[in-house]
Design a protein around this motif. Structure first.
Motif, short mmCIF file in Angstrom:
data_model
loop_
_atom_site.label_atom_id
_atom_site.label_comp_id
_atom_site.label_asym_id
_atom_site.label_seq_id
_atom_site.Cartn_x
_atom_site.Cartn_y
_atom_site.Cartn_z
N LYS A 15 12.05 32.28 11.75
CA LYS A 15 11.72 33.25 10.71
C LYS A 15 11.27 34.58 11.32
O LYS A 15 11.59 35.65 10.79
CB LYS A 15 10.64 32.71 9.77
CG LYS A 15 11.14 31.62 8.85
CD LYS A 15 12.24 32.18 7.97
CE LYS A 15 12.71 31.21 6.93
NZ LYS A 15 13.76 31.75 6.08
N ALA A 16 10.54 34.52 12.42
CA ALA A 16 10.11 35.75 13.08
C ALA A 16 11.32 36.52 13.60
O ALA A 16 11.43 37.74 13.40
CB ALA A 16 9.15 35.42 14.23
N GLU A 18 14.33 36.28 12.53
CA GLU A 18 15.09 36.71 11.36
C GLU A 18 14.55 38.07 10.86
O GLU A 18 15.33 38.97 10.53
CB GLU A 18 14.97 35.65 10.27
CG GLU A 18 16.02 35.70 9.20
CD GLU A 18 15.92 34.48 8.29
OE1 GLU A 18 16.92 33.79 8.16
OE2 GLU A 18 14.84 34.24 7.70
N GLU A 19 13.24 38.22 10.83
CA GLU A 19 12.62 39.48 10.41
C GLU A 19 12.93 40.61 11.39
O GLU A 19 13.20 41.74 11.00
CB GLU A 19 11.10 39.32 10.25
CG GLU A 19 10.68 38.47 9.09
CD GLU A 19 11.02 39.10 7.75
OE1 GLU A 19 10.82 40.32 7.57
OE2 GLU A 19 11.50 38.36 6.87
N LYS A 22 16.53 41.63 10.87
CA LYS A 22 16.66 42.38 9.63
C LYS A 22 16.25 43.84 9.85
O LYS A 22 16.87 44.75 9.33
CB LYS A 22 15.78 41.75 8.54
CG LYS A 22 16.09 42.24 7.15
CD LYS A 22 15.18 41.71 6.06
CE LYS A 22 14.70 40.31 6.18
NZ LYS A 22 13.78 39.88 5.12
N ASP A 23 15.22 44.05 10.65
CA ASP A 23 14.76 45.40 10.94
C ASP A 23 15.73 46.14 11.86
O ASP A 23 15.94 47.34 11.72
CB ASP A 23 13.37 45.34 11.58
CG ASP A 23 12.73 46.72 11.71
OD1 ASP A 23 12.47 47.33 10.65
OD2 ASP A 23 12.52 47.17 12.85
N ARG A 99 4.37 33.13 1.07
CA ARG A 99 4.36 34.61 1.13
C ARG A 99 2.97 35.14 1.45
O ARG A 99 2.82 36.12 2.17
CB ARG A 99 4.82 35.20 -0.19
CG ARG A 99 6.30 35.22 -0.33
CD ARG A 99 6.70 36.01 -1.57
NE ARG A 99 7.75 35.26 -2.23
CZ ARG A 99 8.00 35.27 -3.50
NH1 ARG A 99 7.27 35.98 -4.32
NH2 ARG A 99 8.97 34.55 -4.01
N LYS A 102 2.57 34.90 5.23
CA LYS A 102 3.76 35.14 6.04
C LYS A 102 3.46 35.98 7.28
O LYS A 102 3.79 35.58 8.40
CB LYS A 102 4.84 35.82 5.19
CG LYS A 102 6.12 36.08 5.94
CD LYS A 102 7.14 36.72 5.01
CE LYS A 102 8.39 37.08 5.74
NZ LYS A 102 9.36 37.75 4.89
N GLU A 103 2.83 37.13 7.09
CA GLU A 103 2.55 38.02 8.23
C GLU A 103 1.65 37.33 9.25
O GLU A 103 1.88 37.42 10.45
CB GLU A 103 1.89 39.31 7.75
CG GLU A 103 2.86 40.27 7.10
CD GLU A 103 3.95 40.77 8.04
OE1 GLU A 103 3.64 41.11 9.20
OE2 GLU A 103 5.12 40.79 7.61
N LEU A 106 3.74 34.54 11.08
CA LEU A 106 4.76 35.08 11.98
C LEU A 106 4.13 35.83 13.15
O LEU A 106 4.71 35.89 14.24
CB LEU A 106 5.72 35.99 11.21
CG LEU A 106 6.59 35.30 10.17
CD1 LEU A 106 7.54 36.29 9.53
CD2 LEU A 106 7.35 34.13 10.73
N TYR A 112 7.51 38.49 17.85
CA TYR A 112 7.32 39.16 16.57
C TYR A 112 6.14 40.12 16.66
O TYR A 112 6.23 41.27 16.25
CB TYR A 112 7.06 38.11 15.47
CG TYR A 112 6.88 38.68 14.09
CD1 TYR A 112 7.98 38.90 13.26
CD2 TYR A 112 5.63 38.98 13.59
CE1 TYR A 112 7.83 39.41 11.99
CE2 TYR A 112 5.46 39.49 12.31
CZ TYR A 112 6.57 39.70 11.52
OH TYR A 112 6.40 40.22 10.25
#
Length: 120
Positions: A15-16, A18-19, A22-23, A99, A102-103, A106, A112
């Motif tokens: 997930k990290a 993935e973020e 995405k950026d 959610r 999340k921060e 991650l 990340y």
């Protein structure tokens, strides 16, 4: 517990990353557009521009398609009521990071935290 622990570890990393991807995506896309034919190869990863096409039908066609979807759903519902359906079931699981945390979760992944300059 051993496999849940391992899954959680790699899931957080997934997930990290993935973020991060995405950026990076819009920046990489802009850079890729500068390459001849929109193709590049970096560190064994091939990149190429693609076109995604989305068809938009006029209102009349959309109405017809909706009517057909409704008819299909009705046929499925009738088949279920008659028992003309076979249900195959298998156990699986889903995993997610809430959610609300999340921060925080991650940020436990070193890459990340470094990429998004979180903490010290």
């Amino acid at each position: 517990m051993k496999f849940l622990k391992a899954y959680a570890k790699y899931y957080k990393m997934y997930k990290a990353f993935e973020e991060i991807l995405k950026d990076l995506h819009p920046l990489a896309l802009r850079e890729l557009k500068k390459y001849p034919e929109g193709k590049a190869d970096y560190d064994g990863v091939e990149f190429h521009l693609t076109k995604k096409v989305e068809k938009k039908f006029d209102e009349f066609v959309e109405v017809q398609l909706k009517e057909l979807r409704d008819k299909i759903n009705e046929i499925k519902k009738e088949a279920e009521q008659r028992g003309d359906v076979i249900i195959n079931e298998k156990e699986t699981f889903d995993a997610q990071i809430p959610r609300s945390s999340k921060e925080e979760v991650l940020a436990t992944v070193k890459d990340y935290k470094k990429y998004f300059a979180i903490g010290g």
